[in-house]
Scaffold this motif. Structure first.
Motif, PDB file in Angstrom:
ATOM      1  N   CYS A  95       0.829  -1.205   0.000  1.00  0.00           N
ATOM      2  CA  CYS A  95       0.000   0.000   0.000  1.00  0.00           C
ATOM      3  C   CYS A  95       0.866   1.259   0.000  1.00  0.00           C
ATOM      4  CB  CYS A  95      -0.908  -0.023   1.229  1.00  0.00           C
ATOM      5  SG  CYS A  95      -2.134   1.278   1.232  1.00  0.00           S
ATOM      6  N   GLY A 110      -6.805   1.612  -2.809  1.00  0.00           N
ATOM      7  CA  GLY A 110      -7.199   1.495  -1.407  1.00  0.00           C
ATOM      8  C   GLY A 110      -8.660   1.126  -1.238  1.00  0.00           C
ATOM      9  N   LYS A 269      -3.719   1.922   6.780  1.00  0.00           N
ATOM     10  CA  LYS A 269      -3.346   1.805   5.363  1.00  0.00           C
ATOM     11  C   LYS A 269      -3.262   3.192   4.717  1.00  0.00           C
ATOM     12  CE  LYS A 269      -3.419  -2.799   4.806  1.00  0.00           C
ATOM     13  NZ  LYS A 269      -4.552  -3.465   4.167  1.00  0.00           N
ATOM     14  N   ALA A 273      -0.244   4.863   2.752  1.00  0.00           N
ATOM     15  CA  ALA A 273      -0.423   5.419   1.404  1.00  0.00           C
ATOM     16  C   ALA A 273       0.104   6.842   1.288  1.00  0.00           C
ATOM     17  CB  ALA A 273      -1.909   5.387   1.026  1.00  0.00           C
TER      18      ALA A 273
END
Length: 598
Positions: A95, A110, A269, A273
């Motif tokens: 990610c 995502g 996440k 990112a």
């Protein structure tokens, strides 16, 4: 499992450097995954950035399909459902490195791998997983997640979309409207949340979507957004959409739980990112600063520019440190649960849920750092930074959404403290004992002896221990004063949250660097040492300011004076670092390497 760190315990229990996971600990398999993701992003995404800015939604879909063919969409999916079955750290790493080139693709990726696929993987029946997950893992199908409604944004459980059981009991009819739905324009499957009758909580459904047989589903036009321009974002309308009863996800009324647990994973996440975006932006900024000549010298030689480069590099390094520390803790917790006989679903859910506080901390901190990094990148580029011809302008616009989705940063700030207090009430984290000790220390005579800070980071670690006392003093007194009404005092909660965030981020940087120094020596890690010290110095200032803001909001007279004295004591350096010297050490390295090089 009792020896494994619990979420929130960092505040009351010393963490040893050797017990945290850092980016330097990537396995050979993880390094290979990272390199293959970077190759794909450089070749396919970065080289075609202009197509994303021109709202080429078809190209986003094309890139997603290739990502599926390369296995990137199935990193977190168990092998029995067509995925790679890799651990939590590997899913974070994927990610991280797949998201750096453009927010448009990052959002599509995502939304699909996280909230589009994960709810089925973690809450679906065996039949649902066998039917849908392999198609999602391969990129044959794409997923979307329909939660937000026009009147229900942050208050997700207040949605008005209805699901009505048919007379024969074989299907539900869904009616309602959803908005801001990522991937809606090219998805084949939607996770839809609706309310059955007058249930207190919403329920999740798996809804297939085929434009040639719409089943009462219509899409609004593509939204025209500030950033993430080639991320398909549409309203979705359901008009008597028929869904078989076997497509209910989880149990009736479990939709809110599914939504909240999906957000926990989504938050960490999202932090991941935002990491490679910073690396790329710093590299672009340094390239430009080394090439741009003003007053007969590259602007990289000017102190004002060097300061920006040092600070953005420091934030990126600290963000990496904290994100992978938390990812490692989550993976350890998942593996421990698997060893105890938990199913994959339960181990993953409970493993992430355990560290929900850290997930919210990271979401706030790293999303704000990437915005700052893009903003400083524009400033380094000067007038050119404001032009669409350079990557800074689109990066700044793309970064802005990260402070809003996966729960706004304001909500996440309040959640960090709220969740910590709930953990204390459940006995999962002992806050009361340490808070009482801090109170006793405030009443006692201060220790005026000069400690021995001859070892690397000995003063910094002692200072972090004191910063934790500062938080316990403020938060503990606030809980005593307001009790269960504390959630009504949002500005106080946000001040306390900023203290908590800075403690976790600063400590993560110190621990990562301490572990690094043990492996490669001080001389080979002088820039990382400088970054860890610089971040802590700035964190101390924030904690003092926010602590004071909190104290004067609820304490008065003698109590206020005593707490302010305690705050000064808990935020006091014995030896102030030379901040300009630290910045010079960092900037010199980054400028010489002509890239973010840590």
């Amino acid at each position: 499992m009792e020896n494994i760190t619990r979420g929130g315990q960092f505040l009351v229990k010393e963490t040893l450097a050797e017990n945290i996971f850092t980016p330097e600990d990537f396995s050979e398999e993880q390094k290979m995954m990272r390199d293959s993701v970077k190759e794909f992003v450089d070749r396919k995404i970065w080289a075609n950035k202009d197509r994303f800015e021109k709202k080429d939604y078809k190209f986003t879909e094309e890139c997603m399909r290739e990502a599926g063919e390369l296995g990137f969409l199935g990193v977190a999916v168990p092998e029995e459902y067509g995925g790679l079955g890799m651990g939590f750290v590997s899913t974070m790493l994927t990610c991280d490195y797949i998201s750096g080139a453009t927010g448009s693709f990052s959002t599509a990726f995502g939304a699909h791998t996280g909230i589009g696929t994960m709810p089925i993987t973690l809450y679906g029946t065996e039949e649902q997983k066998q039917k849908y997950v392999p198609k999602l893992a391969s990129g044959e199908w794409f997923g979307s997640y329909c939660l937000t409604e026009p009147g229900a944004g942050s208050d997700a459980n207040s949605g008005k979309t209805k699901a009505e059981l048919s007379a024969d009991g074989k299907s539900y009819k869904i009616n309602g409207q959803k908005m801001w739905i990522s991937n809606a324009g090219f998805c084949h499957l939607m996770i839809v949340f609706a309310r059955i009758e007058d249930d207190k909580n919403i329920t999740g459904f798996i809804v297939e979507y085929d434009p040639s047989n719409s089943n009462g589903i219509t899409l609004g036009e593509e939204e025209h957004k500030l950033g993430i321009r080639a991320s398909s974002t549409r309203q979705v309308f359901f008009n008597d959409t028929v869904v078989p009863v076997e497509n209910m996800l989880g149990g009736r009324g479990e939709g809110f739980k599914i939504a909240m647990n999906s957000l926990n994973v989504g938050r960490i996440k999202l932090a991941a990112a935002c990491l490679d975006s910073q690396r790329r932006l710093i590299t672009q900024s340094v390239n430009y600063a080394n090439e741009r000549v003003q007053f007969k010298t590259p602007i990289a030689n000017f102190g004002a520019i060097r300061s920006k480069i040092a600070e953005t590099a420091t934030n990126a390094y600290i963000g990496e440190s904290a994100a992978y520390r938390a990812a490692g803790d989550i993976e350890n917790r998942i593996n421990a649960r698997l060893a105890e006989g938990n199913s994959h679903q339960e181990a993953e859910l409970k493993g992430v849920e355990e560290f929900a506080i850290e997930c919210s901390i990271l979401k706030v901190a790293v999303s704000e750092d990437v915005q700052h990094c893009a903003d400083e990148g524009i400033q380094i580029f000067g007038g050119m930074g404001f032009s669409e011809d350079t990557p800074m302008e689109s990066a700044w616009r793309d970064a802005r959404i990260s402070r809003i989705y996966e729960g706004t940063n304001e909500i996440n700030r309040m959640l960090t403290v709220g969740m910590l207090i709930k953990k204390a009430m459940k006995g999962h984290v002992d806050l009361l004992g340490p808070a009482m000790k801090v109170g006793e220390e405030l009443m006692g005579i201060p220790d005026f002896s000069t400690p021995d800070y001859s070892e690397l980071f000995s003063e910094e670690k002692a200072l972090i221990a004191k910063l934790k006392k500062a938080f316990l003093m403020v938060a503990g007194s606030a809980v005593q004063k307001y009790g269960t009404d504390l959630d009504q005092h949002q500005q106080l909660l946000m001040a306390a949250s900023d203290m908590l965030i800075e403690i976790y981020m600063a400590e993560s940087g110190i621990l990562r660097t301490e572990k690094l120094v043990k492996n490669i020596g001080e001389a080979n890690a002088k820039e990382q040492i400088a970054m860890a010290k610089l971040y802590l110095y700035q964190a101390v200032d924030i904690i003092y300011t926010k602590g004071k803001e909190g104290i004067v909001s609820f304490a008065q007279e003698d109590e206020q004076r005593m707490m302010l004295m305690g705050l000064r004591r808990f935020t006091k350096y014995n030896n102030q670092p030379n901040v300009i010297e630290l910045k010079e050490i960092i900037a010199t390295k980054v400028i010489a390497d002509n890239k973010y090089s840590f």
